[in-house]
Design an enzyme around this catalytic site. Structure first.
Site, PDB file in Angstrom:
ATOM      1  CB  ALA A 269      10.911   3.254   3.862  1.00  0.00           C
ATOM      2  CG  ASN A 270       8.853  -0.862   7.258  1.00  0.00           C
ATOM      3  OD1 ASN A 270       9.801  -1.542   7.613  1.00  0.00           O
ATOM      4  ND2 ASN A 270       8.014  -1.251   6.304  1.00  0.00           N
ATOM      5  NE  ARG A 271      12.127   4.155  13.437  1.00  0.00           N
ATOM      6  CZ  ARG A 271      13.040   5.119  13.282  1.00  0.00           C
ATOM      7  NH1 ARG A 271      14.262   4.815  12.887  1.00  0.00           N
ATOM      8  NH2 ARG A 271      12.712   6.378  13.520  1.00  0.00           N
ATOM      9  CB  SER A 272      11.774  -3.936   8.275  1.00  0.00           C
ATOM     10  OG  SER A 272      12.323  -5.207   8.001  1.00  0.00           O
TER      11      SER A 272
ATOM     12  CB  ALA B  63       8.221  -4.626   8.071  1.00  0.00           C
TER      13      ALA B  63
END
Ligand code: CTP
Ligand code: CA
Length: 219
Positions: A33-36, A99
């Protein structure tokens, strides 16, 4: 006091927005995942709908409510997002704020166990670039806007991205601080005419300003 409602300057327009992260499955219980947070993209969808546009919002996994008047399609992976974007066409404009994970892995069918030999290696494969694909599609929206998440040389990298991906505008985001997940944003708008440094503001204010610019452009 009540804010003045935005004039219906985008009535009759269909606008596509992507927002949030994507999740790429590793095994049945894990993902990349990512922090978006999706906040900026959802704010843009809300601002466009408030101006009368029909808005299709393709959202990755986020915990945000659907803005009033917005048609939302929930997806998990980059490949699902690409398919949902394709299905939502045609559109007068598209703003790809998501993102999107750049890579996925071939997911394991069962939970990967640490008891097996050695440390597992994730073999990354490139995801489809939704923005670049849209730029060369015969149904390319008349106004195609990308975001650029950068942690260094923000304007230079984002300017290069605008040309490389053949998009009309790039909103360049410095994500080296706490932008991802936060409520404020400092962006540069990069168009064929040059670079505008927009003052740091709430994500809602950035969304309103961008929606006004889009309305002006499509008028
Ligand atoms: N984007 C997309 N599909 C992808 C990757 C990115 O549609 N698979 C879009 C994003 O939504 C954003 C723009 O492309 O509008 C730029 O994303 P960004 O991650 O900043 O650029 P990349 O080209 O992926 O380059 P890098 O991550 O290496 O900086
Ligand atoms: Ca990327």
């Amino acid at each position: 006091k009540l804010a003045k409602p935005a004039a219906k300057t985008l009535a009759g327009r269909h606008i596509l927005v992507t927002a949030g992260p994507t999740h790429e499955q590793i095994d049945p219980v894990r993902y990349i995942a990512n922090r978006s947070s999706g906040k900026q993209g959802f704010a843009i969808a809300a601002a466009l709908a408030a101006r009368g546009a029909r808005v299709t919002l393709v959202a990755g996994p986020v915990t945000l409510p659907t803005p009033p008047g917005v048609d939302r399609i929930d997806v998990e992976t980059a490949r699902q997002m690409a398919a949902a974007v394709d299905t939502a066409l045609p559109a007068d404009a598209a703003i790809l704020v998501a993102a999107v994970a750049d890579w996925h892995v071939a997911p394991a069918m069962q939970k990967i166990k640490k008891t097996r030999d050695g440390t597992p290696t994730l073999e990354l494969r490139e995801n489809p670039d939704i923005l670049a694909t849209l730029a060369t599609d015969p149904r390319r929206p008349g106004l195609l806007i990308g975001f650029a998440a950068e942690t260094e040389d923000v304007v230079a990298h984002a300017t290069a991205k605008r040309t490389r991906k053949a998009v009309d505008w790039i909103v360049a985001n410095d994500v080296s601080g706490d932008v991802m997940g936060g409520d404020r944003n400092h962006v540069h708008l990069i168009t064929a005419d040059g670079v505008e440094d927009w003052p740091a503001a709430s994500k809602t204010a950035v969304a309103d300003r961008l929606a006004d610019r889009i309305a002006e452009h499509l008028a």
